[in-house]
Design an enzyme around this catalytic site. Structure first.
Site, mmCIF file in Angstrom:
data_model
loop_
_atom_site.group_PDB
_atom_site.id
_atom_site.type_symbol
_atom_site.label_atom_id
_atom_site.label_comp_id
_atom_site.label_asym_id
_atom_site.label_seq_id
_atom_site.Cartn_x
_atom_site.Cartn_y
_atom_site.Cartn_z
ATOM 1 N N TYR B 209 0.806 -1.225 0.000
ATOM 2 C CA TYR B 209 0.000 0.000 0.000
ATOM 3 C C TYR B 209 0.833 1.266 0.000
ATOM 4 O O TYR B 209 0.281 2.358 -0.082
ATOM 5 C CB TYR B 209 -1.012 0.016 1.157
ATOM 6 C CG TYR B 209 -0.453 -0.223 2.544
ATOM 7 C CD1 TYR B 209 0.233 0.771 3.217
ATOM 8 C CD2 TYR B 209 -0.636 -1.441 3.169
ATOM 9 C CE1 TYR B 209 0.739 0.547 4.488
ATOM 10 C CE2 TYR B 209 -0.128 -1.684 4.441
ATOM 11 C CZ TYR B 209 0.559 -0.682 5.099
ATOM 12 O OH TYR B 209 1.056 -0.902 6.343
ATOM 13 N N LYS B 210 2.143 1.144 0.113
ATOM 14 C CA LYS B 210 3.010 2.326 0.083
ATOM 15 C C LYS B 210 3.422 2.598 -1.362
ATOM 16 O O LYS B 210 2.615 3.046 -2.168
ATOM 17 C CB LYS B 210 4.211 2.086 0.990
ATOM 18 C CG LYS B 210 3.847 1.932 2.470
ATOM 19 C CD LYS B 210 5.087 1.594 3.297
ATOM 20 C CE LYS B 210 4.730 1.418 4.758
ATOM 21 N NZ LYS B 210 4.321 2.676 5.411
ATOM 22 N N ARG B 356 8.519 13.672 7.362
ATOM 23 C CA ARG B 356 8.920 12.758 6.263
ATOM 24 C C ARG B 356 8.328 13.218 4.946
ATOM 25 O O ARG B 356 7.161 13.635 4.886
ATOM 26 C CB ARG B 356 8.336 11.358 6.494
ATOM 27 C CG ARG B 356 8.818 10.604 7.645
ATOM 28 C CD ARG B 356 8.511 9.110 7.483
ATOM 29 N NE ARG B 356 7.085 8.805 7.277
ATOM 30 C CZ ARG B 356 6.602 7.574 7.215
ATOM 31 N NH1 ARG B 356 7.407 6.518 7.321
ATOM 32 N NH2 ARG B 356 5.313 7.362 7.040
#
Lengths: 397, 397
Positions: B209-210, B356
């Site tokens: 899912y990233k 991030r």
């Protein structure tokens, strides 16, 4: 009370099909496609990472768990959704065993779904050579509940025969000798009234793609009794079961109660389909559903037995001892089932000789039973199953 | 070679958004909504239980695994998809430990994703008091690889800093002392070139899912090196990892090779979204992607450092030691990230002070970097983060 002639319109069933396999995979609720499309396009597509909060994805496992809880006699806050049923069996059994550290025997029966036995085997193998999985015949379970038993792990309704255990009686007997219980509700949730609190069940697990109609590969659920919820130690101690998942601490601290039985990231798209399916269930009175299911299955048994002497009833004759399916034994059951499917009556086959038919009043009515009986009679009386194309086995049956 | 100006059109990103959070949740590929709708309506809706064969649902975990395998240097037949990453970590670690029964120490580092450590904790706690999870600082890992170590379990790319371990070197060192390796590729698959065979990795796991863009809660994958594939014992011995799942045998027999790492029923709808996402990945040259990712992240670092002296680079300066994300430390990082998100630059925050930003060349170009740097400069230079509404923390960040 639910009007079961009206609920049928809530499902998208192919024209002309008599679908008696909702005990394996429930059909598509009409609202599901739009619901899933919204989750994909409006939530994931537009909110992206923000969906976890804005669309409430993170809260879904507990919210959906509560809605399932109503159907199985669990109080709010004690059921959570996620993973697969096999994983949830592992999780429940491990937690139960850790609460009985002085005992090493898990008692189950040969009517349990094989994956439950396999998962127990994997767990016990890892825990050590002194652990034992003891598997007896379903009718012998009560006689084997002794003070050696750490956990009694059973599926309430037998996936092949539909035979239903007496959850309250067996749980009471287990408690008398100090054992805990893990009940698999795969063929119970949405099929028969379940009263986990009333039966004093310790742990329960189940799936949502059968009677609950949440779609292929829909997630499972797990229940931990309120009195155990703060004691159960999760062996599958994933971050979303942590007391503070987003603190990213290095050591595990179990979350409050049932939250600790969450593990990894929840399957948001499948949860969306589950939500749409539960919209229907939220309106259902389980006693009324049970009465309708018994009417259907009794009529089916009477019709088939009258017309098909070659089929032997494999399910208990007493509806009180049966879940919401009816099974018949027939040596050529595989081929006969293929012949039925080719004629629009969909049940399924379970080795070695079981023909299964599920009765799901939400979308199956008496006219379906009548039609199914006619077609089964035709297939059996005219030996239509005796053709090579019906005998060739597919990979998945 | 992939044309990364063309791939952007394959994603459905909200107008005006600079989405630098694909390392947390990838965006929606344009083709996914239709694909998922077809799986729901045409497959589930029309084929019902028949979808397992007719629509090939049952074959998807292996087929999708092979497509992921190409991106991580795994040969066909050695990757399978399912469950969540936490579950796959548990499965890989348990299998590795069972192959080193005389050793009791698992070595990991404090840069590992917490759930990996939690899952190890849960597993080791169940295996017994003689097992130990030893967690050291990332830079100290090499010095702690001794012949006490059963398994070296690491995430290749640090989820907070983007610091990348040298998988080949650490694996070689582990093998020198007789230890096995479990590599978590959560921030590697689709982010950097991975060569599992070349690095002689023993086990690997990852999520989809990233960087792989398969959607919220998309399933995980697991790799077992060919030389271990027939030896690895699955602790999560579910029916779909059985040699003959539909024979419904009472005892577990592990399936061939990677098939035994399957467990329960696969999440068909999520798998459909994964398939659509991998259609894009099937065309991507990972070296070209890596070069583009480094160009983007180098420009981002240069731009931010020139404009924002209050932000301290938390990622390695050498791009060869970095994954595909860049992190900065800032005491008010949470509030600053909220201010950025409010202005259409979406990164995320990881406690205690990490901001991030993920660089994903499939849909992020140099113009996005320029715009992101401008907005970050505005937020920092004008202390726009210093507002109460940005300091209030949401449940999920």
């Amino acid at each position: 009370m639910t009007d079961f002639t009206a609920t049928r319109a809530l499902f998208d069933l192919p024209e002309g099909l008599v679908y008696l396999d909702g005990n394996s995979l429930g059909p598509l609720p009409r609202a599901t496609a739009d619901r899933v499309a919204r989750t994909v396009t409006e939530e994931w597509g537009q909110m992206l990472i923000g969906g976890w909060n804005k669309a409430g994805w993170m809260a879904q496992p507990a919210a959906l768990g509560d809605r399932i809880g109503r159907l199985i006699g669990a109080p709010a806050g004690h059921v959570v959704v996620g993973d697969t049923l096999s994983i949830k069996v592992f999780q429940a059994l491990a937690a139960a065993l850790q609460m009985r550290p002085d005992r090493k025997v898990v008692l189950s029966d040969s009517g349990n779904f094989p994956s439950d036995l396999y998962m127990a085997e994997g767990l016990l193998g890892a825990l050590g050579p002194d652990y034992e999985l003891r598997v007896v015949a379903p009718e012998d379970v009560a006689a084997h509940i002794t003070d050696e038993i750490a956990v009694l792990m059973l599926t309430e309704v037998d996936y092949r025969t539909g035979r239903m255990h007496d959850m309250a009686a067996l749980t009471a007997q287990a408690h008398t000798v100090g054992a805990l219980t893990v009940w698999d509700l795969a063929h119970s949730a949405g099929a028969v009234p379940v009263d986990l609190i009333g039966a004093h069940a310790d742990f329960a697990v189940g799936c949502t793609y059968k009677y609950l109609n949440a779609g292929p590969g829909a997630p499972a659920f797990i229940y931990v009794a309120p009195q155990h919820a703060e004691m159960a130690r999760p062996i599958l101690s994933g971050w979303l079961g942590h007391a503070a998942p987003f603190a990213f601490e290095q050591a595990y601290r179990a979350g409050e109660g049932i939250a600790r039985m969450r593990c990894g990231t929840p399957p948001v798209i499948q949860l969306s389909a589950l939500g749409a399916a539960l919209d229907i269930w939220d309106t259902v009175d389980m006693s009324a559903l049970r009465a309708a299911s018994i009417d259907l299955s009794e009529a089916f048994i009477a019709g088939v037995e009258a017309a098909c002497p070659d089929l032997t009833l494999a399910s208990p004759r007493d509806p009180a001892q049966r879940g919401s399916q009816v099974s018949f034994r027939f040596d050529e059951g595989y081929a006969a089932m293929q012949a039925l499917i080719a004629r629009g009556v969909v049940g399924d086959f379970r080795a070695p000789d079981i023909m299964r038919f599920g009765f799901t009043p939400l979308y199956i009515g008496m006219e379906d039973v009548t039609r199914a009986v006619e077609i089964i009679a035709d297939v059996m009386q005219n030996r239509l199953w005796d053709r090579p194309e019906y005998k060739a086995r597919a990979a998945v049956t």
